[in-house]
Scaffold this motif. Structure first.
Motif, PDB file in Angstrom:
ATOM      1  N   ASP A   3      13.358  51.462  -2.274  1.00 21.17           N
ATOM      2  CA  ASP A   3      13.507  50.120  -1.732  1.00 21.17           C
ATOM      3  C   ASP A   3      14.252  49.261  -2.748  1.00 21.17           C
ATOM      4  OD1 ASP A   3      13.127  47.866  -0.096  1.00 21.17           O
ATOM      5  OD2 ASP A   3      11.286  47.332  -1.163  1.00 21.17           O
ATOM      6  N   ARG A   4      15.274  48.541  -2.306  1.00 21.31           N
ATOM      7  CA  ARG A   4      16.087  47.757  -3.240  1.00 21.31           C
ATOM      8  C   ARG A   4      15.269  46.674  -3.933  1.00 21.31           C
ATOM      9  NH1 ARG A   4      19.519  43.681   0.497  1.00 21.31           N
ATOM     10  NH2 ARG A   4      17.944  43.460   2.098  1.00 21.31           N
ATOM     11  N   PHE A   5      14.244  46.180  -3.270  1.00 18.41           N
ATOM     12  CA  PHE A   5      13.404  45.154  -3.891  1.00 18.41           C
ATOM     13  C   PHE A   5      12.482  45.769  -4.942  1.00 18.41           C
ATOM     14  CE2 PHE A   5      14.489  43.390   0.282  1.00 18.41           C
ATOM     15  CZ  PHE A   5      15.173  42.268  -0.140  1.00 18.41           C
ATOM     16  N   ASP A   6      12.005  46.985  -4.669  1.00 22.47           N
ATOM     17  CA  ASP A   6      11.185  47.670  -5.672  1.00 22.47           C
ATOM     18  C   ASP A   6      11.995  47.967  -6.929  1.00 22.47           C
ATOM     19  OD1 ASP A   6       8.874  47.664  -4.185  1.00 22.47           O
ATOM     20  OD2 ASP A   6       9.201  49.660  -3.339  1.00 22.47           O
ATOM     21  N   LEU A   7      13.285  48.276  -6.748  1.00 25.43           N
ATOM     22  CA  LEU A   7      14.138  48.549  -7.906  1.00 25.43           C
ATOM     23  C   LEU A   7      14.315  47.305  -8.777  1.00 25.43           C
ATOM     24  CD1 LEU A   7      16.915  50.733  -6.259  1.00 25.43           C
ATOM     25  CD2 LEU A   7      15.095  51.490  -7.782  1.00 25.43           C
ATOM     26  N   ALA A   8      14.365  46.139  -8.148  1.00 23.09           N
ATOM     27  CA  ALA A   8      14.592  44.900  -8.893  1.00 23.09           C
ATOM     28  C   ALA A   8      13.295  44.289  -9.426  1.00 23.09           C
ATOM     29  CB  ALA A   8      15.284  43.882  -7.995  1.00 23.09           C
ATOM     30  N   ARG A   9      12.188  44.624  -8.818  1.00 23.21           N
ATOM     31  CA  ARG A   9      10.908  44.027  -9.190  1.00 23.21           C
ATOM     32  C   ARG A   9      10.551  44.341 -10.635  1.00 23.21           C
ATOM     33  NH1 ARG A   9       8.224  45.608  -4.963  1.00 23.21           N
ATOM     34  NH2 ARG A   9       8.581  43.679  -3.858  1.00 23.21           N
ATOM     35  N   GLY A  10      10.243  43.302 -11.393  1.00 23.03           N
ATOM     36  CA  GLY A  10       9.797  43.464 -12.768  1.00 23.03           C
ATOM     37  C   GLY A  10      10.915  43.673 -13.771  1.00 23.03           C
ATOM     38  N   ASN A  11      12.159  43.519 -13.348  1.00 21.78           N
ATOM     39  CA  ASN A  11      13.279  43.759 -14.251  1.00 21.78           C
ATOM     40  C   ASN A  11      13.929  42.491 -14.779  1.00 21.78           C
ATOM     41  OD1 ASN A  11      13.110  46.535 -14.150  1.00 21.78           O
ATOM     42  ND2 ASN A  11      14.348  46.665 -12.310  1.00 21.78           N
ATOM     43  N   ALA A  12      13.406  41.336 -14.421  1.00 24.13           N
ATOM     44  CA  ALA A  12      14.007  40.088 -14.893  1.00 24.13           C
ATOM     45  C   ALA A  12      13.733  39.927 -16.381  1.00 24.13           C
ATOM     46  CB  ALA A  12      13.437  38.908 -14.122  1.00 24.13           C
ATOM     47  N   ASP A  13      14.721  39.460 -17.084  1.00 25.96           N
ATOM     48  CA  ASP A  13      14.586  39.250 -18.515  1.00 25.96           C
ATOM     49  C   ASP A  13      14.497  37.746 -18.753  1.00 25.96           C
ATOM     50  OD1 ASP A  13      14.454  39.694 -21.204  1.00 25.96           O
ATOM     51  OD2 ASP A  13      16.615  40.008 -21.454  1.00 25.96           O
ATOM     52  N   VAL A  14      13.371  37.165 -18.363  1.00 22.05           N
ATOM     53  CA  VAL A  14      13.166  35.719 -18.465  1.00 22.05           C
ATOM     54  C   VAL A  14      12.499  35.407 -19.794  1.00 22.05           C
ATOM     55  CG1 VAL A  14      12.059  33.725 -17.407  1.00 22.05           C
ATOM     56  CG2 VAL A  14      12.952  35.556 -15.968  1.00 22.05           C
ATOM     57  N   LYS A  15      13.135  34.518 -20.548  1.00 22.71           N
ATOM     58  CA  LYS A  15      12.590  34.174 -21.846  1.00 22.71           C
ATOM     59  C   LYS A  15      11.840  32.842 -21.809  1.00 22.71           C
ATOM     60  CE  LYS A  15      15.976  36.921 -24.085  1.00 22.71           C
ATOM     61  NZ  LYS A  15      17.181  37.136 -24.714  1.00 22.71           N
ATOM     62  N   TRP A  16      11.865  32.202 -20.657  1.00 21.63           N
ATOM     63  CA  TRP A  16      11.188  30.914 -20.527  1.00 21.63           C
ATOM     64  C   TRP A  16       9.713  31.116 -20.245  1.00 21.63           C
ATOM     65  CZ3 TRP A  16      13.921  26.578 -21.430  1.00 21.63           C
ATOM     66  CH2 TRP A  16      15.307  26.659 -21.350  1.00 21.63           C
ATOM     67  N   ARG A  17       8.913  30.279 -20.821  1.00 18.80           N
ATOM     68  CA  ARG A  17       7.504  30.229 -20.462  1.00 18.80           C
ATOM     69  C   ARG A  17       7.384  29.168 -19.382  1.00 18.80           C
ATOM     70  NH1 ARG A  17       4.453  33.101 -23.982  1.00 18.80           N
ATOM     71  NH2 ARG A  17       5.312  33.434 -26.040  1.00 18.80           N
ATOM     72  N   THR A  18       6.389  29.274 -18.560  1.00 17.00           N
ATOM     73  CA  THR A  18       6.245  28.385 -17.412  1.00 17.00           C
ATOM     74  C   THR A  18       6.260  26.919 -17.835  1.00 17.00           C
ATOM     75  OG1 THR A  18       4.965  30.065 -16.254  1.00 17.00           O
ATOM     76  CG2 THR A  18       4.813  27.824 -15.413  1.00 17.00           C
ATOM     77  N   GLN A  19       5.496  26.569 -18.856  1.00 16.98           N
ATOM     78  CA  GLN A  19       5.410  25.173 -19.282  1.00 16.98           C
ATOM     79  C   GLN A  19       6.769  24.679 -19.789  1.00 16.98           C
ATOM     80  OE1 GLN A  19       2.917  23.208 -18.642  1.00 16.98           O
ATOM     81  NE2 GLN A  19       1.774  24.925 -17.773  1.00 16.98           N
ATOM     82  N   GLU A  20       7.494  25.510 -20.513  1.00 14.20           N
ATOM     83  CA  GLU A  20       8.811  25.115 -21.022  1.00 14.20           C
ATOM     84  C   GLU A  20       9.799  24.919 -19.875  1.00 14.20           C
ATOM     85  OE1 GLU A  20       9.587  28.478 -23.461  1.00 14.20           O
ATOM     86  OE2 GLU A  20       8.552  27.640 -25.215  1.00 14.20           O
ATOM     87  N   LEU A  21       9.767  25.795 -18.916  1.00  6.83           N
ATOM     88  CA  LEU A  21      10.658  25.689 -17.769  1.00  6.83           C
ATOM     89  C   LEU A  21      10.343  24.448 -16.950  1.00  6.83           C
ATOM     90  CD1 LEU A  21      12.925  26.884 -16.084  1.00  6.83           C
ATOM     91  CD2 LEU A  21      11.226  28.275 -14.888  1.00  6.83           C
ATOM     92  N   MET A  22       9.069  24.176 -16.727  1.00  2.08           N
ATOM     93  CA  MET A  22       8.669  22.998 -15.963  1.00  2.08           C
ATOM     94  C   MET A  22       9.084  21.735 -16.687  1.00  2.08           C
ATOM     95  SD  MET A  22       7.585  24.214 -13.211  1.00  2.08           S
ATOM     96  CE  MET A  22       6.964  22.758 -12.423  1.00  2.08           C
ATOM     97  N   ALA A  23       8.932  21.684 -18.011  1.00  2.00           N
ATOM     98  CA  ALA A  23       9.338  20.520 -18.781  1.00  2.00           C
ATOM     99  C   ALA A  23      10.838  20.307 -18.671  1.00  2.00           C
ATOM    100  CB  ALA A  23       8.919  20.681 -20.250  1.00  2.00           C
ATOM    101  N   LEU A  24      11.613  21.376 -18.717  1.00  2.00           N
ATOM    102  CA  LEU A  24      13.062  21.280 -18.612  1.00  2.00           C
ATOM    103  C   LEU A  24      13.441  20.775 -17.218  1.00  2.00           C
ATOM    104  CD1 LEU A  24      15.865  21.920 -19.823  1.00  2.00           C
ATOM    105  CD2 LEU A  24      15.685  24.144 -18.739  1.00  2.00           C
ATOM    106  N   LEU A  25      12.804  21.280 -16.194  1.00  4.51           N
ATOM    107  CA  LEU A  25      13.137  20.869 -14.827  1.00  4.51           C
ATOM    108  C   LEU A  25      12.749  19.412 -14.556  1.00  4.51           C
ATOM    109  CD1 LEU A  25      12.105  24.083 -12.888  1.00  4.51           C
ATOM    110  CD2 LEU A  25      14.419  23.279 -13.377  1.00  4.51           C
ATOM    111  N   ARG A  26      11.722  18.938 -15.191  1.00  7.44           N
ATOM    112  CA  ARG A  26      11.243  17.562 -14.947  1.00  7.44           C
ATOM    113  C   ARG A  26      12.073  16.528 -15.713  1.00  7.44           C
ATOM    114  NH1 ARG A  26       5.172  19.602 -15.249  1.00  7.44           N
ATOM    115  NH2 ARG A  26       4.947  20.131 -13.057  1.00  7.44           N
ATOM    116  N   GLU A  27      12.805  16.945 -16.715  1.00  7.34           N
ATOM    117  CA  GLU A  27      13.572  15.996 -17.520  1.00  7.34           C
ATOM    118  C   GLU A  27      14.774  15.494 -16.786  1.00  7.34           C
ATOM    119  OE1 GLU A  27      14.468  17.774 -21.256  1.00  7.34           O
ATOM    120  OE2 GLU A  27      12.386  17.786 -21.855  1.00  7.34           O
TER     121      GLU A  27
END
Length: 79
Positions: A55-79
């Protein structure tokens, strides 16, 4: 052996051919045309024998290389 093509494009595979290939009702068959223009009929690989397509979604699942933490991302989006 010969058979007749119906108006729907269907043919009956003669019994000696069905017996030789082990074809029973519901069996998948594969057709091919060789270099000499001859049609080749083969018993197709069963669904169990074929490797399932991933499944193409199974292949992509868990492969994101996100370096943001939730709180940091939310702070950036709210600014």
């Amino acid at each position: 052996m010969s058979t007749t093509l119906t108006v729907k494009g269907q043919v009956t595979i003669p019994k000696p051919i069905r017996d030789a290939l082990g074809l029973t009702p519901g069996t998948a068959v594969a057709f091919a045309v060789n270099r000499d223009g001859q049609v080749v009929l083969q018993k197709a690989a069963s669904a169990k024998a074929r490797k399932p397509q991933p499944d193409r979604f199974d292949l992509a699942r868990g492969n994101a290389d996100v370096k943001w933490r939730t709180q940091e991302l939310m702070a950036l989006l709210r600014e």
